[in-house]
Scaffold this active site. Structure first.
Site, PDB file in Angstrom:
ATOM      1  N   HIS A   1     -95.283   3.210  37.718  1.00 21.40           N
ATOM      2  CA  HIS A   1     -94.219   2.984  38.703  1.00 21.40           C
ATOM      3  C   HIS A   1     -93.960   4.295  39.454  1.00 21.40           C
ATOM      4  O   HIS A   1     -94.876   4.815  40.079  1.00 21.40           O
ATOM      5  CB  HIS A   1     -92.995   2.437  37.951  1.00 21.40           C
ATOM      6  CG  HIS A   1     -91.850   2.000  38.810  1.00 21.40           C
ATOM      7  ND1 HIS A   1     -91.915   1.745  40.138  1.00 21.40           N
ATOM      8  CD2 HIS A   1     -90.547   1.753  38.456  1.00 21.40           C
ATOM      9  CE1 HIS A   1     -90.731   1.372  40.594  1.00 21.40           C
ATOM     10  NE2 HIS A   1     -89.879   1.369  39.599  1.00 21.40           N
TER      11      HIS A   1
ATOM     12  N   HIS B   1    -100.905  -2.421  43.851  1.00 18.86           N
ATOM     13  CA  HIS B   1     -99.471  -2.753  43.910  1.00 18.86           C
ATOM     14  C   HIS B   1     -99.287  -4.194  43.447  1.00 18.86           C
ATOM     15  O   HIS B   1    -100.128  -5.045  43.709  1.00 18.86           O
ATOM     16  CB  HIS B   1     -98.946  -2.607  45.346  1.00 18.86           C
ATOM     17  CG  HIS B   1     -97.458  -2.468  45.397  1.00 18.86           C
ATOM     18  ND1 HIS B   1     -96.620  -3.554  45.375  1.00 18.86           N
ATOM     19  CD2 HIS B   1     -96.677  -1.377  45.454  1.00 18.86           C
ATOM     20  CE1 HIS B   1     -95.373  -3.132  45.428  1.00 18.86           C
ATOM     21  NE2 HIS B   1     -95.369  -1.819  45.468  1.00 18.86           N
TER      22      HIS B   1
ATOM     23  N   ASP C   1     -97.052   6.023  46.751  1.00 24.59           N
ATOM     24  CA  ASP C   1     -97.189   7.276  45.991  1.00 24.59           C
ATOM     25  C   ASP C   1     -98.384   8.110  46.403  1.00 24.59           C
ATOM     26  O   ASP C   1     -98.424   9.316  46.122  1.00 24.59           O
ATOM     27  CB  ASP C   1     -97.282   6.945  44.493  1.00 24.59           C
ATOM     28  CG  ASP C   1     -95.954   6.404  43.983  1.00 24.59           C
ATOM     29  OD1 ASP C   1     -95.930   5.268  43.477  1.00 24.59           O
ATOM     30  OD2 ASP C   1     -94.934   7.101  44.136  1.00 24.59           O
TER      31      ASP C   1
HETATM   32  C1  SDX Z   1     -94.612   1.885  42.787  1.00 23.40           C
HETATM   33  O1  SDX Z   1     -92.995  -2.733  42.582  1.00 23.40           O
HETATM   34  C2  SDX Z   1     -92.746  -1.851  43.454  1.00 23.40           C
HETATM   35  O2  SDX Z   1     -92.264  -2.116  44.545  1.00 23.40           O
HETATM   36  C3  SDX Z   1     -93.052  -0.431  43.055  1.00 23.40           C
HETATM   37  C4  SDX Z   1     -92.942   0.600  44.163  1.00 23.40           C
HETATM   38  C5  SDX Z   1     -91.521   0.791  44.602  1.00 23.40           C
HETATM   39  O3  SDX Z   1     -91.316   1.180  45.756  1.00 23.40           O
HETATM   40  O4  SDX Z   1     -90.613   0.644  43.748  1.00 23.40           O
HETATM   41  O5  SDX Z   1     -93.714   0.208  45.276  1.00 23.40           O
HETATM   42  C6  SDX Z   1     -93.427   1.965  43.679  1.00 23.40           C
HETATM   43  O6  SDX Z   1     -94.441   1.787  41.605  1.00 23.40           O
HETATM   44  C7  SDX Z   1     -95.982   1.836  43.396  1.00 23.40           C
HETATM   45  C8  SDX Z   1     -97.106   1.665  42.326  1.00 23.40           C
HETATM   46  C9  SDX Z   1     -97.397   3.039  41.734  1.00 23.40           C
HETATM   47  N1  SDX Z   1     -98.325   2.915  40.602  1.00 23.40           N
HETATM   48  C10 SDX Z   1     -99.584   3.377  40.686  1.00 23.40           C
HETATM   49  O7  SDX Z   1    -100.098   3.869  41.681  1.00 23.40           O
HETATM   50  C11 SDX Z   1    -100.355   3.268  39.371  1.00 23.40           C
HETATM   51  C12 SDX Z   1    -101.728   2.660  39.636  1.00 23.40           C
HETATM   52  N2  SDX Z   1    -101.581   1.264  40.008  1.00 23.40           N
HETATM   53  C13 SDX Z   1    -101.787   0.261  38.983  1.00 23.40           C
HETATM   54  O8  SDX Z   1    -101.260   0.638  37.726  1.00 23.40           O
HETATM   55  C14 SDX Z   1    -101.419  -1.143  39.450  1.00 23.40           C
HETATM   56  O9  SDX Z   1    -101.941  -1.299  40.702  1.00 23.40           O
HETATM   57  C15 SDX Z   1     -99.968  -1.586  39.448  1.00 23.40           C
HETATM   58  C16 SDX Z   1     -99.338  -1.411  38.111  1.00 23.40           C
HETATM   59  C17 SDX Z   1     -99.202  -0.850  40.470  1.00 23.40           C
HETATM   60  C18 SDX Z   1     -99.957  -3.068  39.785  1.00 23.40           C
HETATM   61  O10 SDX Z   1    -100.700  -3.666  38.825  1.00 23.40           O
HETATM   62  P1  SDX Z   1    -100.681  -5.249  38.576  1.00 23.40           P
HETATM   63  O11 SDX Z   1    -100.015  -5.974  39.684  1.00 23.40           O
HETATM   64  O12 SDX Z   1    -100.188  -5.506  37.194  1.00 23.40           O
HETATM   65  O13 SDX Z   1    -102.200  -5.598  38.713  1.00 23.40           O
HETATM   66  P2  SDX Z   1    -103.266  -5.463  37.557  1.00 23.40           P
HETATM   67  O14 SDX Z   1    -102.992  -4.247  36.737  1.00 23.40           O
HETATM   68  O15 SDX Z   1    -103.359  -6.777  36.880  1.00 23.40           O
HETATM   69  O16 SDX Z   1    -104.611  -5.156  38.378  1.00 23.40           O
HETATM   70  C19 SDX Z   1    -105.395  -6.223  38.930  1.00 23.40           C
HETATM   71  C20 SDX Z   1    -106.821  -5.661  38.966  1.00 23.40           C
HETATM   72  C21 SDX Z   1    -107.287  -5.127  37.607  1.00 23.40           C
HETATM   73  O17 SDX Z   1    -108.702  -5.235  37.542  1.00 23.40           O
HETATM   74  P3  SDX Z   1    -109.351  -6.430  36.627  1.00 23.40           P
HETATM   75  O18 SDX Z   1    -108.792  -6.232  35.234  1.00 23.40           O
HETATM   76  O19 SDX Z   1    -108.820  -7.731  37.294  1.00 23.40           O
HETATM   77  O20 SDX Z   1    -110.830  -6.226  36.787  1.00 23.40           O
HETATM   78  O21 SDX Z   1    -106.876  -4.547  39.867  1.00 23.40           O
HETATM   79  C22 SDX Z   1    -107.234  -3.370  39.157  1.00 23.40           C
HETATM   80  C23 SDX Z   1    -106.959  -3.661  37.684  1.00 23.40           C
HETATM   81  O22 SDX Z   1    -107.781  -2.843  36.835  1.00 23.40           O
HETATM   82  N3  SDX Z   1    -106.421  -2.280  39.613  1.00 23.40           N
HETATM   83  C24 SDX Z   1    -106.838  -1.035  39.780  1.00 23.40           C
HETATM   84  C25 SDX Z   1    -105.722  -0.304  40.221  1.00 23.40           C
HETATM   85  N4  SDX Z   1    -104.659  -1.115  40.280  1.00 23.40           N
HETATM   86  C26 SDX Z   1    -105.092  -2.337  39.907  1.00 23.40           C
HETATM   87  N5  SDX Z   1    -108.066  -0.446  39.594  1.00 23.40           N
HETATM   88  C27 SDX Z   1    -108.149   0.864  39.849  1.00 23.40           C
HETATM   89  N6  SDX Z   1    -107.101   1.634  40.263  1.00 23.40           N
HETATM   90  C28 SDX Z   1    -105.893   1.071  40.450  1.00 23.40           C
HETATM   91  N7  SDX Z   1    -104.878   1.840  40.841  1.00 23.40           N
END
Ligand code: SDX
Length: 414
Positions: free
Chosen positions: A257, A296, A350
């Site tokens: 997050h 996201h 971010d």
């Molecule tokens: C913020 O919610 C909000 O509004 C938050 C925010 C706000 O203003 O409050 O916008 C701020 O928190 C932004 C997000 C910051 N976090 C990161 O940058 C951390 C990296 N991102 C991931 O952890 C992820 O993208 C999430 C947690 C943000 C979202 O994840 P989801 O919706 O739970 O999706 P998921 O983990 O199920 O991913 C789906 C697929 C997966 O691959 P498969 O298992 O289907 O093969 O996409 C891949 C994931 O591995 N994936 C990524 C990735 N994010 C998702 N692969 C590589 N790098 C990434 N960053």
């Protein structure tokens, strides 16, 4: 408000609930009982008039105004007024809010003493969470918030104090850990200028103040993200604003997050130079490791805050001699998009905020505190919305343990 349910097995068509148009993610079969929605990605638990997100189109509006227009034309104080009053302020109204915030910048001497007691190597978000909680000990209004007019008025007074004091907490904790004297807030400055004044002990340039002001606008609110939802859960028990904000700060800290911005900067430092970007990023992708600053839960298109921040990051990186950071970031983006754009993985807020904060002279381990400084306004706004139409938030869990288990005496256990 008319209640509209998405009936079973329909093709996803837009339904309108009050002022928002929500397109269901996909046809869902809606059983008569509770729905198991892990992560709550497909569950609406509240209404809000503050921010609207269209994740598919990459749209973010604060009270209907596109985030790009606000970043270019507004100020953080004006944005706070907009979010809390669902309208742009007149000049007199904005002056009134600005003065009310300035009057609350200062923190009690006991809090300065508390900061002095902190280990100098304390994690800043641990320090901030502790200090936000401690502010309650010095606010006679702390437990006055509630759902009636008097309770809502108290919640608004506490919101003002929290938004006004958070910069003072962060800047002076940073002064303490560097062994520097505290710098008291300057009540003639706006929030961005005042923060940089306290952080560095000198008045910042116009460009630096404006740069931080824009970051504060972009991070102010974002629907029911994890930390905002956590704050709503807390205030929905009729606890208090300080407890709700303490919950929110603790939730924002996580690297999935708000903690991602620090992780992006750590990644850029680890890569070190442009020639190492490709091997580093492709290695992480091959190992199926997350690339921080991408992806996201809601956006499956470019996060509109990242769009603006990318432009701004290039400008401030150029002005401050950090263009290598921006170029590395752009190189990372190109590789990740080539590999993941088709899966809806794009830069989020971010990714380029890391370069921007670095160029503003903010230390990496303060980046998430910067996020909290801004989001304090959104968290407070959501808590007031929750109080205005409150219902205890208490979902269910699917029990997967045993039933009819016997109680076995200790002597007979294996
Ligand atoms: C913020 O919610 C909000 O509004 C938050 C925010 C706000 O203003 O409050 O916008 C701020 O928190 C932004 C997000 C910051 N976090 C990161 O940058 C951390 C990296 N991102 C991931 O952890 C992820 O993208 C999430 C947690 C943000 C979202 O994840 P989801 O919706 O739970 O999706 P998921 O983990 O199920 O991913 C789906 C697929 C997966 O691959 P498969 O298992 O289907 O093969 O996409 C891949 C994931 O591995 N994936 C990524 C990735 N994010 C998702 N692969 C590589 N790098 C990434 N960053």
């Amino acid at each position: 408000m008319n209640s509209t349910t998405v009936s079973a097995n329909i093709t996803p068509t837009p339904v309108t609930i009050s002022t928002m148009t929500i397109t269901p993610a996909a046809p869902v079969s809606v059983p008569s009982g509770p729905i198991f929605d892990k992560g709550l990605a497909n569950t609406i638990v509240a209404e809000t008039q503050m921010s609207f997100i269209d994740g598919g189109k990459g749209v973010l509006e604060y009270v209907g105004i596109e985030i790009d227009a606000l970043a270019r034309n507004s100020t953080f104080e004006e944005t706070v007024y907009l979010l809390w009053n669902t309208k742009l302020p007149t000049k007199a109204e904005l002056d009134g809010l600005r003065s009310a915030l300035q009057a609350e910048y200062e923190i009690p001497d006991a809090i300065y003493d508390m900061i002095k007691s902190f280990p100098r190597d304390a994690v800043p978000m641990h320090a901030l969470r502790t200090l936000v909680s401690a502010l309650a000990l010095h606010d006679l209004d702390a437990d006055a918030c509630g759902t009636d007019a008097a309770g809502l008025a108290a919640a608004k007074r506490t919101s003002l104090r929290l938004v006004a004091k958070t910069p003072t907490l962060i800047a002076n904790f940073d002064r303490h850990r560097q062994g520097k004297a505290f710098v008291r807030p300057n009540t003639s400055f706006d929030i961005a200028t005042n923060f940089l004044w306290m952080l560095n002990g000198e008045k910042p340039t116009e460009a630096m103040s404006r740069g931080l002001d824009i970051c504060l606008i972009l991070h102010a609110d974002h629907g029911l993200n994890a930390s905002t939802f956590a704050a709503r859960v807390t205030i929905a028990t009729l606890s208090d604003m300080y407890s709700a904000m303490t919950t929110a700060v603790g939730t924002l800290k996580g690297p999935l997050h708000g903690g991602a911005n620090e992780e992006v900067m750590i990644m850029l430092d680890e890569i070190g130079s442009m020639d190492k970007v490709e091997s580093f990023v492709k290695g992480k992708l091959e190992r199926k490791e997350l690339i921080m600053g991408f992806g996201h839960r809601v956006y499956k298109a470019y996060d509109p805050r990242a769009t603006y921040l990318k432009t701004f990051a290039k400008q401030i990186a150029t002005d401050t001699g950090n263009l290598n950071l921006f170029n590395m970031s752009q190189g990372i983006e190109e590789i990740v998009l080539a590999a993941k754009a088709d899966k809806g993985i794009f830069p989020n807020v971010d990714f380029y905020s890391a370069t921007t904060y670095h160029c503003l002279g903010i230390k990496t381990d303060l980046f998430t505190c910067m996020f909290a400084m801004s989001r304090m306004s959104g968290w407070c706004g959501h808590c007031i919305e929750q109080l205005q139409d409150n219902r205890l938030i208490r979902p269910q869990a699917k029990y997967t343990g045993p039933h009819a288990a016997p109680y076995v005496a200790t002597a007979d256990r294996r």
